[in-house]
Design a protein around this motif. Structure first.
Motif, mmCIF file in Angstrom:
data_model
loop_
_atom_site.group_PDB
_atom_site.id
_atom_site.type_symbol
_atom_site.label_atom_id
_atom_site.label_comp_id
_atom_site.label_asym_id
_atom_site.label_seq_id
_atom_site.Cartn_x
_atom_site.Cartn_y
_atom_site.Cartn_z
ATOM 1 N N VAL A 104 0.827 -1.203 0.000
ATOM 2 C CA VAL A 104 0.000 0.000 0.000
ATOM 3 C C VAL A 104 0.862 1.253 0.000
ATOM 4 O O VAL A 104 0.580 2.226 -0.717
ATOM 5 C CB VAL A 104 -0.969 -0.008 1.199
ATOM 6 C CG1 VAL A 104 -1.611 1.374 1.392
ATOM 7 C CG2 VAL A 104 -2.066 -1.059 1.004
ATOM 8 N N TYR A 105 1.925 1.237 0.790
ATOM 9 C CA TYR A 105 2.741 2.443 0.919
ATOM 10 C C TYR A 105 4.131 2.305 0.316
ATOM 11 O O TYR A 105 4.999 3.145 0.578
ATOM 12 C CB TYR A 105 2.853 2.828 2.391
ATOM 13 C CG TYR A 105 1.641 3.578 2.906
ATOM 14 C CD1 TYR A 105 0.979 4.510 2.117
ATOM 15 C CD2 TYR A 105 1.163 3.370 4.194
ATOM 16 C CE1 TYR A 105 -0.120 5.192 2.587
ATOM 17 C CE2 TYR A 105 0.057 4.060 4.683
ATOM 18 C CZ TYR A 105 -0.582 4.973 3.864
ATOM 19 O OH TYR A 105 -1.674 5.661 4.340
ATOM 20 N N VAL A 106 4.381 1.271 -0.480
ATOM 21 C CA VAL A 106 5.648 1.264 -1.200
ATOM 22 C C VAL A 106 5.558 2.296 -2.317
ATOM 23 O O VAL A 106 4.485 2.781 -2.660
ATOM 24 C CB VAL A 106 5.975 -0.130 -1.781
ATOM 25 C CG1 VAL A 106 6.018 -1.195 -0.693
ATOM 26 C CG2 VAL A 106 5.010 -0.505 -2.882
ATOM 27 N N LEU A 107 6.698 2.615 -2.902
ATOM 28 C CA LEU A 107 6.692 3.514 -4.049
ATOM 29 C C LEU A 107 6.025 2.812 -5.233
ATOM 30 O O LEU A 107 6.457 1.732 -5.652
ATOM 31 C CB LEU A 107 8.117 3.919 -4.416
ATOM 32 C CG LEU A 107 8.782 4.934 -3.485
ATOM 33 C CD1 LEU A 107 10.292 4.920 -3.664
ATOM 34 C CD2 LEU A 107 8.227 6.324 -3.736
ATOM 35 N N HIS A 108 4.982 3.416 -5.754
ATOM 36 C CA HIS A 108 4.252 2.812 -6.865
ATOM 37 C C HIS A 108 4.748 3.409 -8.177
ATOM 38 O O HIS A 108 4.139 4.312 -8.742
ATOM 39 C CB HIS A 108 2.754 3.015 -6.686
ATOM 40 C CG HIS A 108 2.185 2.260 -5.527
ATOM 41 N ND1 HIS A 108 2.126 0.889 -5.500
ATOM 42 C CD2 HIS A 108 1.685 2.680 -4.339
ATOM 43 C CE1 HIS A 108 1.599 0.489 -4.349
ATOM 44 N NE2 HIS A 108 1.327 1.553 -3.633
ATOM 45 N N HIS A 109 5.878 2.882 -8.642
ATOM 46 C CA HIS A 109 6.382 3.330 -9.933
ATOM 47 C C HIS A 109 5.416 2.925 -11.043
ATOM 48 O O HIS A 109 4.808 1.857 -10.987
ATOM 49 C CB HIS A 109 7.749 2.693 -10.201
ATOM 50 C CG HIS A 109 8.795 3.064 -9.200
ATOM 51 N ND1 HIS A 109 9.226 2.187 -8.222
ATOM 52 C CD2 HIS A 109 9.481 4.205 -9.012
ATOM 53 C CE1 HIS A 109 10.142 2.774 -7.481
ATOM 54 N NE2 HIS A 109 10.323 4.002 -7.942
ATOM 55 N N PRO A 110 5.282 3.742 -12.062
ATOM 56 C CA PRO A 110 4.421 3.355 -13.186
ATOM 57 C C PRO A 110 4.930 2.094 -13.887
ATOM 58 O O PRO A 110 4.159 1.391 -14.528
ATOM 59 C CB PRO A 110 4.485 4.570 -14.117
ATOM 60 C CG PRO A 110 4.909 5.701 -13.238
ATOM 61 C CD PRO A 110 5.808 5.101 -12.210
ATOM 62 N N ASP A 111 6.237 1.816 -13.769
ATOM 63 C CA ASP A 111 6.808 0.600 -14.349
ATOM 64 C C ASP A 111 6.935 -0.499 -13.298
ATOM 65 O O ASP A 111 7.733 -1.428 -13.440
ATOM 66 C CB ASP A 111 8.172 0.892 -14.988
ATOM 67 C CG ASP A 111 9.121 1.642 -14.045
ATOM 68 O OD1 ASP A 111 8.720 1.940 -12.907
ATOM 69 O OD2 ASP A 111 10.264 1.928 -14.456
ATOM 70 N N GLU A 112 6.112 -0.405 -12.253
ATOM 71 C CA GLU A 112 6.149 -1.359 -11.157
ATOM 72 C C GLU A 112 5.769 -2.766 -11.625
ATOM 73 O O GLU A 112 4.831 -2.951 -12.388
ATOM 74 C CB GLU A 112 5.171 -0.896 -10.071
ATOM 75 C CG GLU A 112 5.034 -1.842 -8.895
ATOM 76 C CD GLU A 112 3.987 -1.356 -7.898
ATOM 77 O OE1 GLU A 112 4.196 -1.534 -6.694
ATOM 78 O OE2 GLU A 112 2.960 -0.804 -8.336
#
Length: 832
Positions: free
Chosen positions: A418-426
Motif C-alpha cells: 500500500v505504501y511502497v513507491l508505486h512506480h508506473p513501471d512497477e
C-alpha cells in the motif's frame, strides 16, 4: 417482506448500502438483505479514511464522487455522516516519493481533484507537533478527511429507505438460481443463539431481475454459490488508538484546528486525531490473508488478536513523526479483516458467465469507494454503461486460471505494498512466474526482464546478461529508469534493422459455423475481410462506445480467427459468448473457441524482417514467397518455417515491415531457436513490450485500455477508416447519436531531459485544462517525448500548441498529424 423486486442487493455494508441507495434514486424497486446487522462486516471496524488520490483513473473518479456525495447526505437525510473535512497530508521523506506525488497530482487534475504541494517549513508552521526536518515535502488536499463508517452507512440506508428501498436484516442468501429471465434467491432467516448467528428453519425465495453481491469478507462463499471465481480474500489490518496526548490537547485548546490525516508513506502508516489522542494505522509486512475458504459461521463483528510485534517499526516511526505522543498509552486496538484483490482495485461490474448478476467485491478502501461505486454501478445497471470507463475494475480481469493460493499470495502482497513507491513501471513479484510460454527460460537467459499481463510472463525489455535478481526492481523510476536505455536500443533495432517480440499473451478466439459471418458483420463495425485477408475492427457497447478491439483473420467463408488484447481474455470471451447466445437464433449456429493457450505468437518487425524469414521459409520459391505479390500487407497465409507450421499475418504493431507468426505452442522453442539463428547475420535483437509501446505511439496506433474504452466511440478515437457506416452493426445508432465529443490525437512533447510522460497527465491550453494523456513514452525517431490523448475536437488538430503537466510543471507540446512516423505507410508496404 417483499418477495419480488427489480434489484436485490446482498450485503449491508457501506458498499451495498450505497448501491441500494443509488438504484433507488434511479427509480428501481430495490431490496437489500444483510445476514446480520448493517455495518457488521469490515465497515464497523474501518478507520474511515477517505484517500482521494489513486493512480487509477476510474478509482480516482469513484473516490472523488464519494467525498462529494458524503457531504450532501445530512441535508438529504437529517443524519450527520460524521465527515471531518480536516484534509489529508501525504508526506515524503525522499525526492522519489515526491516524484510519486507529482504523478498522483497530475492524475488527480484530470479528475478535478484539488491539491497543493507543501514544503517542510510550511508543514511545521501550520502543524507544529509534526517533525519535519527529515521531510522533502508533502502533497495536501483540503477537501479530504475522515468519516464515521457506521454513521455514513446509516445515513445512506435512511436515504435509501426514503427512496423506497426495502432493507431487511438477519436474512442470509443461501442459493442463486437463474431461470433464464430472472434470479430466484433462496434466503434464510438468521437468529441469535448463544452469541452466534445461526440459520433458522424459515426460508423464502426472492425473485429479482438483477442481483448485486456486496458480500465483503464473505466473497468466497458467494463465489461458491455462483460457481465462479472471485479473487477477493481478506487480509488482517491493524490500527491502534492511543490515550490523550497532553501536547495535542493543549494545541487544540488554543483554538487550533484539527490535524489533517497524516500519511507517512515511507513509514507505512497513517495517523489521525481521536478525542485528544491519536489513531495509528499500519500496512506492515507479513500480514496474513484470512478466510480463504469462507468466513466461519461463528465470526461476526469480531476481531483477531493484536500482533504488536508486526507493527513495532511503524509504532516507533509514529513517535518519531509526532514526538509528543511518546508517553501516550494504548487505549484500544483493532485487528480485523479487510478484503483485498490481487491488484488492490475492487471488482465492480457484471459477473463472468452470468446474466444480470453484478459483483461489488474486494474493497480494501471500502468507505472511500462506497459512494462512487453505488453511483457508477447504478449507471451500469440502469443505463447499460457508466459515464467513465469501468473496464479496469471489471471482475473478468482475472480468468479461470486464478486459484485460491494465487489470490491469497497476491492479496497479502497488495496489502504490504500500500505504501511502497508505486512506480508506473512497477512489477510485483508474488506468485510469479505462473503462466509462462515455452520460450520463457530462453528469453530469461538472454536478459529478459518480465512484466505481468493476465498472469502471463511477457518480456518488458532485455537488460544485461547475468543481471542480479533485483536488477529490474532497482531500475524502476518515476523518470527514465535504468531500463530506459535498453528499450531505446530495442526500438531503434526495429526502426533500423529487425527485432523479435514475444506476443504470446494475445487473446485468440475461433468463431465459426453457419452463422459466423452474419454474426460478426453485426457484432463489429468494420467490413469483414475476404478469405485470406485481415481487418482491424471494433465491437461496440450498446451505447456506441468501444468494447473490444479485434484483428480479424478470415480463414474461410464461415471461419474467423480473432486476436485481441492479452490482458482481457476472460473479458473478451464473456462478451463474445453472451452476444452469440443472444443472436444465434437470428444468424444460425455459431461456435466459439478460446485458443489462446494453443497458439504462441512471435512478432518479427523491421526493414530486415523479410530477410530473416526468407532464410528459413520452406517454399518452392523462397525469393518471392514473402513479396508483396504473393504475401501482401494485411493478408494471412499458412507457411512453414523450417519444420514449424505457422499462421503468418502480415501486420506489425510497431509500424514497420513485419509479420505476426502464430505457431503451435508446443513448437515455440524450436521456432525461437530457428529465428534466433537466422537473425544473427541480420543483427536481430530481442525486443520487449516497452519499446513496442513507444513505437506504436509513433504510428498513432490506439491501444485498448488506454485510448480505446467504454467512454469513447471509435469515431472519437479518430478511427473513421475502421467504421463502415454503410452497414448496420451493434451500437451504430448510439455511436452516431453521441457525435464526436472529444477526439484522440498524438502529441510530441518538449519535456524534461530525464523523464517521459506515462499517460496519466493533464493537458492545458493556456490556463485551462482541456484534456489528458492516455499513453506516453519516448520517440526514438523524433528523439523526444511522445504521447496520445483526448482533446476537444477544435484543439485536436495538427499544429495546436499545448502544455502537458509533468513533475508539477507545464511543458510545451504540439498536436501532430496521425501517424507522425511514416504517415504514408511506405515502410509497412515495402516490397522485396
Amino acid at each position: 417482506m417483499k418477495t419480488q423486486v427489480k434489484a436485490l442487493v446482498v450485503g449491508g455494508g457501506a458498499v451495498g448500502t450505497s448501491i441500494a441507495y443509488h438504484l433507488g434514486k434511479r427509480g428501481w424497486e430495490t431490496m437489500l438483505i444483510e445476514r446480520d446487522e448493517l455495518t457488521s462486516g469490515s465497515t464497523w471496524h474501518a478507520a474511515g479514511l477517505l484517500p482521494l488520490f489513486n493512480m487509477s483513473y476510474a478509482t480516482t473518479h469513484i473516490h472523488k464522487y464519494s467525498v462529494d456525495f458524503y457531504k450532501s447526505l445530512e441535508e438529504e437525510t437529517g443524519l450527520n455522516a460524521g465527515f471531518a473535512v480536516v484534509g489529508n497530508l501525504r508526506m515524503a521523506q525522499t525526492e522519489e516519493r515526491m516524484d510519486e506525488y507529482r504523478l498522483y497530482a497530475s492524475t488527480a487534475e484530470t479528475c478535478g481533484v484539488p491539491y497543493v504541494f507543501m514544503s517542510p517549513d510550511e508543514i511545521k508552521a501550520k502543524w507544529p507537533l509534526i517533525r519535519t526536518e527529515d521531510l522533502k515535502g508533502a502533497l495536501y488536499h483540503h477537501t479530504d478527511g475522515y468519516i464515521n463508517p457506521a454513521d455514513v452507512t446509516m445515513a445512506m440506508a435512511k436515504g435509501a429507505r426514503q427512496l423506497g428501498v426495502s432493507i431487511e436484516r438477519k436474512w442470509q442468501a443461501d442459493g442463486f438460481h437463474w431461470t433464464g429471465s430472472h434470479w430466484e434467491v433462496t434466503c434464510t432467516k438468521m437468529m441469535e443463539k448463544g452469541g452466534n448467528l445461526v440459520p433458522s428453519d424459515e426460508q423464502i425465495v426472492i425473485t429479482a431481475e438483477h442481483v448485486v453481491t456486496a458480500s465483503g469478507n464473505h466473497a468466497q462463499r458467494t463465489a461458491k454459490m455462483l460457481g465462479i471465481k472471485i479473487p477477493a480474500i481478506p487480509v488482517e489490518h491493524q490500527f491502534v488508538v492511543l490515550e490523550q496526548d497532553p501536547a495535542l490537547v493543549a494545541y487544540r485548546a488554543e483554538g487550533n484546528p484539527e490535524h489533517p490525516v497524516i500519511r507517512d508513506a515511507d513509514a507505512q502508516s497513517y495517523v489521525r486525531e481521536e478525542r485528544g489522542g491519536w489513531i495509528l494505522g499500519v500496512y506492515e509486512k507479513e500480514a496474513p490473508a484470512r478466510f480463504e475458504h469462507g468466513v466461519p459461521e461463528s465470526f461476526r463483528a469480531d476481531l483477531f488478536p493484536l500482533a504488536l510485534e508486526r507493527i513495532e517499526e511503524q509504532y516507533m516511526a509514529m513517535i518519531h513523526r509526532v514526538p509528543s505522543c511518546e508517553e501516550s498509552g494504548l487505549k484500544d486496538d483493532f485487528n480485523g479483516p479487510i478484503c483485498y484483490t490481487p491488484d488492490g482495485n475492487p471488482l465492480v461490474g457484471p459477473a463472468p458467465g452470468l446474466r444480470n448478476m453484478w459483483l461489488a467485491e474486494g474493497f480494501s478502501f471500502g468507505i472511500t469507494a462506497a459512494g462512487g461505486t453505488g453511483y457508477y454501478m447504478a449507471q451500469m445497471m440502469v443505463d447499460g454503461e457508466a459515464e467513465i470507463d469501468m473496464a479496469s475494475l471489471d471482475p473478468k480481469r482475472y480468468g479461470n486460471w486464478m486459484t485460491t493460493e494465487f489470490a491469497m499470495r497476491k492479496n497479502e502482497e497488495c496489502y504490504d505494498h500500500v505504501y511502497v513507491l508505486h512506480h508506473p513501471d512497477e512489477e510485483r513479484p508474488a506468485a510469479r512466474p505462473l503462466r509462462t510460454a515455452p520460450a520463457y527460460d530462453r528469453q530469461k537467459a538472454r536478459g529478459a526482464q518480465f512484466g505481468w499481463v493476465n498472469g502471463w510472463e511477457r518480456p518488458n525489455y532485455f537488460g544485461p546478461l547475468n543481471a542480479p535478481e533485483d536488477f529490474d526492481e532497482k531500475s524502476r523510476s518515476f523518470r527514465r529508469g535504468a531500463w530506459w536505455q535498453y528499450a531505446v536500443e530495442e526500438a531503434r533495432a526495429i526502426r533500423e534493422g529487425v527485432g523479435l517480440v514475444d506476443a504470446t499473451a494475445f487473446t485468440k478466439h475461433i468463431v465459426k459455423g453457419p452463422g459466423a459471418t452474419a454474426f460478426l458483420d453485426w457484432f463489429t463495425c468494420n467490413k469483414l475481410p475476404r478469405v485470406g485477408r485481415i481487418n482491424l475492427t471494433y465491437a461496440l457497447t450498446a451505447h456506441g462506445t468501444t468494447r473490444t478491439e479485434y484483428t480479424i483473420v478470415r480463414l474461410s467463408e464461415q471461419e474467423y480467427y480473432l486476436v485481441s488484447a492479452g490482458a482481457w481474455s476472460a473479458y473478451d470471451q464473456d462478451y463474445l459468448k453472451k452476444a452469440i447466445e443472444d443472436k444465434e437464433a437470428d444468424f444460425g449456429r455459431i461456435e466459439l473457441q478460446d485458443v489462446t493457450t494453443q497458439w504462441g505468437v512471435f512478432a518479427l518487425a523491421g526493414p530486415k524482417a523479410r530477410d530473416v524469414l526468407r532464410d528459413v521459409i520452406n517454399d518452392p520459391d523462397p525469393a518471392t514467397a514473402l513479396s508483396n505479390k504473393r504475401f501482401p500487407w494485411l493478408s494471412a497465409r499458412q507457411i512453414e518455417l523450417g519444420m514449424c507450421p505457422v499462421n503468418a499475418i502480415r501486420v506489425a504493431y510497431t509500424g514497420e515491415l513485419g509479420w505476426e507468426l502464430h505457431h503451435p505452442m508446443e513448437m515455440q522453442n524450436y521456432l525461437f531457436d530457428l529465428l534466433e539463428k537466422a537473425g544473427e547475420k541480420h543483427g536481430m535483437k530481442l525486443v520487449g513490450a516497452r519499446a513496442q509501446n513507444w513505437l506504436r505511439q509513433e504510428k498513432s496506433y490506439r491501444a485498448f485500455g488506454t485510448e480505446l474504452g467504454r467512454d469513447a466511440t471509435p469515431l472519437e478515437a479518430d478511427l473513421p477508416r475502421f467504421v463502415d457506416l454503410s452497414k448496420e452493426f451493434h451500437g451504430k445508432a448510439a455511436m452516431e447519436a453521441l457525435g464526436v465529443r472529444v477526439k484522440c490525437c498524438t502529441l510530441l512533447i518538449d519535456g524534461p531531459e530525464d523523464a517521459d510522460p506515462w499517460g496519466r497527465e493533464a493537458l492545458y491550453h493556456g490556463e485551462t485544462r482541456v484534456g489528458r494523456l492516455t499513453s506516453g513514452g519516448y520517440s526514438v525517431h523524433f528523439e523526444k517525448s511522445i504521447g496520445m490523448g483526448y482533446l476537444p475536437p477544435e484543439l485536436a488538430v495538427p499544429g495546436t500548441k499545448l502544455q502537458v503537466k509533468m513533475q508539477d510543471r507545464l511543458w510545451d507540446c504540439e498536436v501532430v498529424q496521425d501517424s507522425p512516423y511514416d504517415p504514408s505507410n511506405a515502410t509497412i508496404r515495402m516490397d522485396g
